[in-house]
Design a protein around this motif. Structure first.
Motif, PDB file in Angstrom:
ATOM      1  N   GLN A   1       2.454   1.913  -3.323  1.00  0.00           N
ATOM      2  CA  GLN A   1       1.490   2.485  -4.265  1.00  0.00           C
ATOM      3  C   GLN A   1       1.326   3.991  -4.026  1.00  0.00           C
ATOM      4  O   GLN A   1       1.278   4.782  -4.976  1.00  0.00           O
ATOM      5  N   GLN A   2       1.267   4.387  -2.761  1.00  0.00           N
ATOM      6  CA  GLN A   2       1.145   5.805  -2.429  1.00  0.00           C
ATOM      7  C   GLN A   2       2.382   6.580  -2.871  1.00  0.00           C
ATOM      8  O   GLN A   2       2.285   7.661  -3.454  1.00  0.00           O
TER       9      GLN A   2
ATOM     10  N   GLN B   1      -0.024 -11.012  -6.318  1.00  0.00           N
ATOM     11  CA  GLN B   1      -0.121  -9.727  -5.630  1.00  0.00           C
ATOM     12  C   GLN B   1      -0.370  -9.922  -4.140  1.00  0.00           C
ATOM     13  O   GLN B   1       0.225  -9.232  -3.309  1.00  0.00           O
TER      14      GLN B   1
ATOM     15  N   ARG C   1       1.965  -8.793  -1.037  1.00  0.00           N
ATOM     16  CA  ARG C   1       1.384  -7.939   0.000  1.00  0.00           C
ATOM     17  C   ARG C   1       1.648  -8.539   1.385  1.00  0.00           C
ATOM     18  O   ARG C   1       2.057  -7.850   2.319  1.00  0.00           O
TER      19      ARG C   1
ATOM     20  N   GLU D   1       0.831  -1.206   0.000  1.00  0.00           N
ATOM     21  CA  GLU D   1       0.000   0.000   0.000  1.00  0.00           C
ATOM     22  C   GLU D   1       0.868   1.259   0.000  1.00  0.00           C
ATOM     23  O   GLU D   1       0.604   2.223  -0.722  1.00  0.00           O
TER      24      GLU D   1
ATOM     25  N   SER E   1       5.914   3.224 -11.167  1.00  0.00           N
ATOM     26  CA  SER E   1       4.937   2.178 -10.881  1.00  0.00           C
ATOM     27  C   SER E   1       5.181   1.648  -9.468  1.00  0.00           C
ATOM     28  O   SER E   1       6.294   1.732  -8.935  1.00  0.00           O
ATOM     29  N   ALA E   2       4.137   1.077  -8.885  1.00  0.00           N
ATOM     30  CA  ALA E   2       4.277   0.501  -7.546  1.00  0.00           C
ATOM     31  C   ALA E   2       5.290  -0.645  -7.559  1.00  0.00           C
ATOM     32  O   ALA E   2       6.031  -0.838  -6.588  1.00  0.00           O
ATOM     33  N   ASP E   3       5.350  -1.396  -8.660  1.00  0.00           N
ATOM     34  CA  ASP E   3       6.316  -2.498  -8.764  1.00  0.00           C
ATOM     35  C   ASP E   3       7.749  -1.983  -8.731  1.00  0.00           C
ATOM     36  O   ASP E   3       8.632  -2.601  -8.123  1.00  0.00           O
TER      37      ASP E   3
END
Length: 303
Positions: A215-216, A265, A269, A212, A224-226
Motif C-alpha cells: 500500500q505504501q 483481505q 495480509r 501494508e 493500486s496496492a493489488d
C-alpha cells in the motif's frame, strides 16, 4: 432468488426452527474447527454462497464432496438416507449426481457426521450397493418440476464454490516493476523504512512485500496496492494450504474483524505476513510453516 427457491429456503428455515438440536450436533458445532474427514457433514461458505456438504474423500488441496439438503426434492441421482443415517437425526438427500471436488478454504465448520458408511464410488457410475435403509430418488416427472429447479440451484452453488480462489499467482515481476519506475534500493529502503539488506532482497524479488508495504509503495508508484501485491513472488504452496485449513479460518476472521477488513483481505495480509516472517529467518530452505503461522497469529491476535 426465484420464488421456487425462496419457498424451498423458507421451508428449510421453518423446519430447522422446529428441530431439537441433537447433543451430538451441538457438541460438533461448538467445538474448535478441525480438518475435514470422510463421512463428515460440513457447511461451506464463500462470499454469498452457503451449502451443506458430505465429505467423501480428502486430498492435499481439495475435498471430494456431495451437496446435501433436508428438502423433499430429489432426482434419480439423489441418494436418500433415513433419519438414523446421521447425527442430525433427519432424513437427508445426497445429490450424488453433483458430486465433485471443492477447495479446502470454502469449508467453514463441521455440523454433523454420518453414522453409516457411504457407498463406494470411484467412477462416473452411480453406486449399486447401498447401505441399509438408503434408496435412490425418482426421476423428475417433467422438465418444469421443482426438483429440477432445485437441482439447478445446487449445481450453481457447487460451481461457485468450486471456482473460489483467494491466493494470487504472484508474477514475481516486482524487480521489473521497481526498475520501470526507476526506484533504487536506497529509495525503496527509505519509502518502506527497511534495513538496506532487506530492501535489497525486495528489490531483487527475493523477499515479498507485506500488504501494508504494498500500500505504501503503491502510493509512490501511482498504482493500486493489488497491482503491487500481484508482482510479489508467488506464495509458497504450504502457506496457501495452511491458511486454507478450517482451523485457520477462525483466526483469519478474527484478524479481519480486528482490522475492519473482509475475509479475503485479511487472509492475503496474513499470507504475505507469514511469508515475510519466514524470509527474515536464518533457515530459508526448510521453514516450519505451521510454526510461522502460529507465531503470526500470536503476534497479531494474542492467540
Amino acid at each position: 432468488m426465484e420464488p421456487a427457491h425462496s419457498s424451498a429456503y423458507q421451508r428449510l428455515v421453518a423446519a430447522a426452527a422446529g428441530l431439537k438440536v441433537p447433543d451430538a450436533v451441538r457438541k460438533v458445532a461448538t467445538a474448535s474447527p478441525k480438518d475435514p474427514e470422510p463421512g463428515q457433514i460440513w457447511r461451506a461458505v464463500w462470499e454469498h454462497t452457503i451449502q451443506l456438504l458430505v465429505i467423501t474423500a480428502v486430498g492435499d488441496d481439495t475435498v471430494q464432496t456431495v451437496p446435501l439438503s433436508l428438502e423433499q426434492y430429489a432426482d434419480a441421482d439423489t441418494l436418500l438416507l433415513p433419519a438414523g443415517a446421521s447425527t442430525l437425526e433427519q432424513p437427508l438427500a445426497l445429490w450424488w449426481g453433483l458430486k465433485g471436488p471443492l477447495p479446502w478454504h470454502v469449508l467453514e465448520r463441521q455440523i454433523s457426521e454420518l453414522t453409516m458408511p457411504l457407498p463406494a464410488s470411484n467412477g462416473p457410475n452411480l453406486p449399486q450397493e447401498l447401505p441399509s435403509g438408503a434408496q435412490w430418488g425418482s426421476p423428475a416427472p417433467s422438465p418444469a418440476a421443482a426438483a429440477l429447479e432445485y437441482r439447478g440451484l445446487l449445481a450453481d452453488q457447487m460451481a461457485a464454490l468450486s471456482t473460489a480462489r483467494w491466493a494470487p499467482q504472484g508474477s514475481g515481476g516486482l524487480p521489473q516493476l521497481l526498475r520501470k519506475h526507476a526506484v533504487t534500493v536506497q529509495q525503496l529502503a527509505g519509502h518502506l523504512q527497511l534495513p538496506p539488506p532487506q530492501a535489497l532482497d525486495v528489490w531483487r524479488g527475493q523477499h515479498p512485500l507485506t500488504a501494508e508495504q504494498a500500500q505504501q509503495l503503491a502510493a509512490v508508484l501511482g498504482l493500486s496496492a493489488d497491482d503491487v501485491l500481484a508482482a510479489n513472488p508467488a506464495l509458497p504452496p504450504p502457506v496457501v494450504h495452511e491458511l486454507s485449513r478450517p482451523p485457520r479460518r477462525t483466526q483469519v476472521r478474527a484478524l479481519a474483524a480486528q482490522l475492519s477488513e473482509d475475509e479475503q483481505q485479511a487472509r492475503l495480509r496474513a499470507a504475505y505476513g507469514i511469508f515475510t516472517l519466514a524470509a527474515r529467518q536464518d533457515d530459508r530452505t526448510h521453514p516450519d510453516w505451521v510454526a510461522r503461522t502460529d507465531h503470526y497469529f500470536e503476534l497479531h491476535l494474542g492467540q
